[in-house]
Design a protein around this motif. Structure first.
Motif, PDB file in Angstrom:
ATOM      1  N   ARG A 108       0.562  -8.806   3.339  1.00  0.00           N
ATOM      2  CA  ARG A 108       1.753  -8.209   2.731  1.00  0.00           C
ATOM      3  C   ARG A 108       1.432  -6.841   2.145  1.00  0.00           C
ATOM      4  NH1 ARG A 108       2.428 -12.846   1.005  1.00  0.00           N
ATOM      5  NH2 ARG A 108       4.022 -14.060   1.982  1.00  0.00           N
ATOM      6  N   LYS A 109       0.316  -6.761   1.448  1.00  0.00           N
ATOM      7  CA  LYS A 109      -0.090  -5.492   0.832  1.00  0.00           C
ATOM      8  C   LYS A 109      -0.276  -4.412   1.902  1.00  0.00           C
ATOM      9  CE  LYS A 109      -4.261  -3.955  -0.898  1.00  0.00           C
ATOM     10  NZ  LYS A 109      -5.571  -4.229  -1.410  1.00  0.00           N
ATOM     11  N   LEU A 110      -0.948  -4.761   2.977  1.00  0.00           N
ATOM     12  CA  LEU A 110      -1.175  -3.800   4.052  1.00  0.00           C
ATOM     13  C   LEU A 110       0.131  -3.445   4.760  1.00  0.00           C
ATOM     14  CD1 LEU A 110      -4.517  -5.242   5.469  1.00  0.00           C
ATOM     15  CD2 LEU A 110      -4.220  -3.160   4.111  1.00  0.00           C
ATOM     16  N   ALA A 111       1.008  -4.422   4.929  1.00  0.00           N
ATOM     17  CA  ALA A 111       2.307  -4.166   5.570  1.00  0.00           C
ATOM     18  C   ALA A 111       3.150  -3.217   4.731  1.00  0.00           C
ATOM     19  CB  ALA A 111       3.049  -5.477   5.813  1.00  0.00           C
ATOM     20  N   VAL A 115       4.464   0.410   6.110  1.00  0.00           N
ATOM     21  CA  VAL A 115       5.893   0.742   6.126  1.00  0.00           C
ATOM     22  C   VAL A 115       6.147   1.990   5.296  1.00  0.00           C
ATOM     23  CG1 VAL A 115       8.185  -0.040   5.403  1.00  0.00           C
ATOM     24  CG2 VAL A 115       6.685  -1.595   6.645  1.00  0.00           C
ATOM     25  N   LYS A 116       5.543   2.056   4.126  1.00  0.00           N
ATOM     26  CA  LYS A 116       5.710   3.216   3.245  1.00  0.00           C
ATOM     27  C   LYS A 116       5.241   4.492   3.933  1.00  0.00           C
ATOM     28  CE  LYS A 116       3.702   5.150  -0.977  1.00  0.00           C
ATOM     29  NZ  LYS A 116       2.680   6.018  -0.385  1.00  0.00           N
ATOM     30  N   GLU A 117       4.070   4.454   4.526  1.00  0.00           N
ATOM     31  CA  GLU A 117       3.519   5.652   5.165  1.00  0.00           C
ATOM     32  C   GLU A 117       4.303   6.030   6.424  1.00  0.00           C
ATOM     33  OE1 GLU A 117       1.647   7.458   3.479  1.00  0.00           O
ATOM     34  OE2 GLU A 117       0.718   6.059   2.074  1.00  0.00           O
ATOM     35  N   ALA A 118       4.736   5.047   7.191  1.00  0.00           N
ATOM     36  CA  ALA A 118       5.534   5.334   8.385  1.00  0.00           C
ATOM     37  C   ALA A 118       6.871   5.963   8.006  1.00  0.00           C
ATOM     38  CB  ALA A 118       5.759   4.055   9.192  1.00  0.00           C
ATOM     39  N   ASN A 119       7.488   5.463   6.954  1.00  0.00           N
ATOM     40  CA  ASN A 119       8.752   6.041   6.488  1.00  0.00           C
ATOM     41  C   ASN A 119       8.548   7.468   5.990  1.00  0.00           C
ATOM     42  OD1 ASN A 119      10.162   3.724   7.125  1.00  0.00           O
ATOM     43  ND2 ASN A 119      10.096   2.900   5.052  1.00  0.00           N
ATOM     44  N   SER A 143      -3.369   3.787   7.095  1.00  0.00           N
ATOM     45  CA  SER A 143      -2.743   2.514   6.714  1.00  0.00           C
ATOM     46  C   SER A 143      -2.729   1.545   7.891  1.00  0.00           C
ATOM     47  CB  SER A 143      -1.327   2.739   6.164  1.00  0.00           C
ATOM     48  OG  SER A 143      -0.446   3.160   7.176  1.00  0.00           O
ATOM     49  N   CYS A 144      -2.588   2.064   9.082  1.00  0.00           N
ATOM     50  CA  CYS A 144      -2.641   1.226  10.286  1.00  0.00           C
ATOM     51  C   CYS A 144      -4.070   0.715  10.497  1.00  0.00           C
ATOM     52  CB  CYS A 144      -2.186   2.074  11.478  1.00  0.00           C
ATOM     53  SG  CYS A 144      -1.859   1.154  12.963  1.00  0.00           S
ATOM     54  N   LYS A 145      -5.029   1.600  10.359  1.00  0.00           N
ATOM     55  CA  LYS A 145      -6.438   1.257  10.551  1.00  0.00           C
ATOM     56  C   LYS A 145      -6.911   0.220   9.530  1.00  0.00           C
ATOM     57  CE  LYS A 145     -10.977   3.519  10.951  1.00  0.00           C
ATOM     58  NZ  LYS A 145     -11.699   2.470  10.296  1.00  0.00           N
TER      59      LYS A 145
END
Length: 155
Positions: A108-111, A115-119, A143-145
């Motif tokens: 959840r934390k990583l998700a 999401v925050k960085e993609a937005n 964040s993806c890595k």
């Protein structure tokens, strides 16, 4: 704002129960792999135009790629990590480590972070500021890595 993001991530991940029950495990793996591949392809487009060859920068193309990444990040892909998708199913192989299914708080934390960085990448891409896009592209990639490093098996 953080509470909103945490609730959103919980919703994304929580969708797995209802939505995944309607999709066979083999298809869940196939669909999530397709989603991540499509995001990767679009990350590559941004990298090509902002880092590898900035003279080829096309704001509309970069924004379209960032829009796709944000849309996919917000699409509820957590629903594609349902029961029995922690191992290969039929013709679909998965690289998800078992820990992914055991450490849901960390997931959840990583998700939320992704999401925050993609937005934010989507917002920054809309400005057309190549330098700012490069910075945010790096944050999105990190964040993806972070999830890959923790929860994805090597090939």
């Amino acid at each position: 704002m953080q509470i909103k993001q945490a609730l959103f991530a919980a919703l994304i991940l929580g969708l797995g129960t209802g939505a995944s029950a309607q999709v066979k495990p083999e298809d869940q793996i196939k669909f999530r792999k397709a989603g991540y591949s499509f995001m990767s392809w679009n990350m590559g487009k941004i990298k090509a135009q902002t880092i590898d060859n900035p003279s080829s920068f096309n704001k509309d193309q970069v924004l379209a790629a960032a829009n796709l990444i944000a849309a996919t990040a917000n699409s509820g892909m957590g629903a594609l990590f349902g029961a029995a998708t922690d191992k290969d199913v039929g013709s679909q192989k998965t690289r998800v480590k078992p820990e992914f299914f055991q450490q849901q708080d960390e997931v959840r934390k990583l998700a939320v972070s992704f999401v925050k960085e993609a937005n934010e990448l989507q917002k920054v891409a809309a400005t057309g500021d190549v330098a700012a896009i490069k910075v945010q592209f790096g944050k999105t990639g990190e964040s993806c890595k972070a999830c890959h490093d923790k929860f994805r098996k090597d090939e």
